[in-house]
Motif scaffolding. Structure first.
Motif, PDB file in Angstrom:
ATOM      1  N   LEU A 245      -7.025  -7.936  -6.490  1.00  0.00           N
ATOM      2  CA  LEU A 245      -6.932  -8.341  -7.902  1.00  0.00           C
ATOM      3  C   LEU A 245      -6.584  -9.821  -8.067  1.00  0.00           C
ATOM      4  O   LEU A 245      -6.606 -10.331  -9.177  1.00  0.00           O
ATOM      5  CB  LEU A 245      -5.901  -7.473  -8.627  1.00  0.00           C
TER       6      LEU A 245
ATOM      7  N   GLY B 284       0.812  -1.215   0.000  1.00  0.00           N
ATOM      8  CA  GLY B 284       0.000   0.000   0.000  1.00  0.00           C
ATOM      9  C   GLY B 284       0.843   1.261   0.000  1.00  0.00           C
ATOM     10  O   GLY B 284       0.518   2.259  -0.663  1.00  0.00           O
TER      11      GLY B 284
ATOM     12  N   GLN C  68      -7.117  -2.425  -2.970  1.00  0.00           N
ATOM     13  CA  GLN C  68      -7.445  -2.968  -1.657  1.00  0.00           C
ATOM     14  C   GLN C  68      -8.426  -2.031  -0.923  1.00  0.00           C
ATOM     15  O   GLN C  68      -8.335  -0.808  -1.054  1.00  0.00           O
ATOM     16  CB  GLN C  68      -6.164  -3.079  -0.822  1.00  0.00           C
TER      17      GLN C  68
HETATM   18  C1  LIG Z   1       2.931   1.401  -7.087  1.00  0.00           C
HETATM   19  S1  LIG Z   1       1.262   1.574  -6.546  1.00  0.00           S
HETATM   20  C2  LIG Z   1       0.547   2.260  -8.040  1.00  0.00           C
HETATM   21  C3  LIG Z   1      -0.780   2.920  -7.793  1.00  0.00           C
HETATM   22  C4  LIG Z   1      -1.393   3.647  -8.984  1.00  0.00           C
HETATM   23  N1  LIG Z   1      -1.579   2.772 -10.125  1.00  0.00           N
HETATM   24  C5  LIG Z   1      -0.558   4.833  -9.381  1.00  0.00           C
HETATM   25  O1  LIG Z   1       0.214   4.737 -10.343  1.00  0.00           O
HETATM   26  O2  LIG Z   1      -0.664   5.866  -8.712  1.00  0.00           O
HETATM   27  C6  LIG Z   1       0.705  -0.131  -6.572  1.00  0.00           C
HETATM   28  C7  LIG Z   1      -0.755  -0.298  -6.191  1.00  0.00           C
HETATM   29  O3  LIG Z   1      -1.126  -1.629  -6.529  1.00  0.00           O
HETATM   30  C8  LIG Z   1      -2.045  -2.068  -5.564  1.00  0.00           C
HETATM   31  N2  LIG Z   1      -2.065  -3.518  -5.618  1.00  0.00           N
HETATM   32  C9  LIG Z   1      -0.998  -4.351  -5.703  1.00  0.00           C
HETATM   33  N3  LIG Z   1      -1.399  -5.630  -5.689  1.00  0.00           N
HETATM   34  C10 LIG Z   1      -2.752  -5.605  -5.591  1.00  0.00           C
HETATM   35  C11 LIG Z   1      -3.748  -6.605  -5.518  1.00  0.00           C
HETATM   36  N4  LIG Z   1      -3.448  -7.896  -5.525  1.00  0.00           N
HETATM   37  N5  LIG Z   1      -5.041  -6.223  -5.419  1.00  0.00           N
HETATM   38  C12 LIG Z   1      -5.376  -4.911  -5.405  1.00  0.00           C
HETATM   39  N6  LIG Z   1      -4.470  -3.915  -5.476  1.00  0.00           N
HETATM   40  C13 LIG Z   1      -3.174  -4.262  -5.558  1.00  0.00           C
HETATM   41  C14 LIG Z   1      -1.506  -1.488  -4.257  1.00  0.00           C
HETATM   42  O4  LIG Z   1      -2.460  -1.466  -3.219  1.00  0.00           O
HETATM   43  C15 LIG Z   1      -1.067  -0.108  -4.711  1.00  0.00           C
HETATM   44  O5  LIG Z   1      -2.095   0.833  -4.558  1.00  0.00           O
END
Ligand SMILES: C[S@@+](CC[C@H](N)C(=O)[O-])C[C@H]1O[C@@H](n2cnc3c(N)ncnc32)[C@H](O)[C@@H]1O
Length: 269
Positions: free
Chosen positions: A152, A18, A123
């Protein structure tokens, strides 16, 4: 995969995976307050301030200096996804799904038509933090916004449909900063599901591993995103990260993620 992970782990915005969303927001806040920003994200600093109130610490000066070269990468990446969604809207696509949305504030800051439906998947605690922070600042989404709080790795297509997503309508999808958190099989499943839910005319923007990505761990048996999409009827375009930075007149650092930016349009089903 990140060490210390389990198959059904979950997280708040200030912890583990997160917190990577906060790292991106922090980079966007810095870019937004720079002299000639590639984009303006007025909400990024609001997220940083709210997280700081919860005890999250922004990167120290030493770390900031060490990762300074990533600032231009993050800025170019944000700009590219912004332009992707703006172009999709200009071409009549009025449904968007932002996968792993984190603290992406596009639903609030891009010029959507008021009839566009935007679904964000991440999440539960990450999306709750985001929506609460924006509500506290009296910020309203520029389109019809729905948070779909689901992992996801779970059955997110059902959750998406249950929240009103219409698979018969063309959709603009994005996967920014996501693939490194999915194993190779998880990546394939994600793409199969997006394809299954995509009507003709749908578009997909992906930050993908390039052929010379610096960490070979991630490349093991991993599908090439552009090939996968092309083999499933999507017309694709690939921009290596270095070319993207040059396109936006930013210096290409010696060390940066060897990614590529893949966009696709589904021509027919
Ligand atoms: C590096 S951040 C990128 C967030 C957004 N896409 C941005 O560029 O601002 C990675 C994001 O992927 C989400 N994430 C990673 N694995 C996930 C999963 N299995 N289910 C839901 N969200 C997930 C994390 O909670 C986080 O918010």
């Amino acid at each position: 995969m990140t060490t210390g992970r389990t198959e059904d782990d979950s997280w708040d915005v200030t912890e583990g995976v997160g917190a990577t969303a906060l790292g991106v927001a922090w980079a966007r806040a810095r870019e937004s307050s720079s002299k000639q920003p590639l984009f303006t994200d007025p909400h990024a600093q609001q997220f940083i301030d709210a997280a700081s109130e919860r005890g999250w610490s922004p990167p120290s000066r030493a770390i900031t200096e060490r990762i300074a070269h990533l600032g231009d990468y993050a800025a170019a990446r944000t700009k590219w996804f912004d332009e992707f969604f703006i172009a999709a809207g200009a071409n009549g696509v009025e449904q968007a799904v932002i996968l792993a949305a984190g603290l992406d504030a596009r639903a609030w800051r891009l010029p959507w038509t008021s009839t566009t439906r935007i679904y964000e998947i991440d999440q539960p605690q990450v999306l709750a933090f985001k929506v609460e922070t924006l509500r506290n600042h009296g910020v309203k989404a520029a389109a019809r916004y729905t948070a779909v709080a689901v992992d996801l790795r779970q059955d997110w297509p059902t959750a998406l449909r249950d929240n009103g997503f219409d698979a018969s309508e063309p959709t603009a999808w994005s996967a920014e900063g996501l693939l490194s958190y999915l194993p190779a099989a998880g990546q394939d499943l994600l793409f199969a599901r997006v394809h299954e839910l995509s009507a003709a005319g749908s578009r997909f923007a992906v930050e993908a591993f390039g052929p010379d990505f610096f960490d070979p761990e991630y490349l093991e048996d991993r599908s090439d995103v552009a090939d996968w999409l092309a083999n499933h009827g999507w017309r694709t375009s690939v921009t290596p990260a270095a070319n993207l930075l040059e396109h936006y007149h930013r210096d290409v650092p010696d060390v940066m993620p060897r990614t590529e930016f893949v966009s696709g349009e589904l021509l027919s089903c």
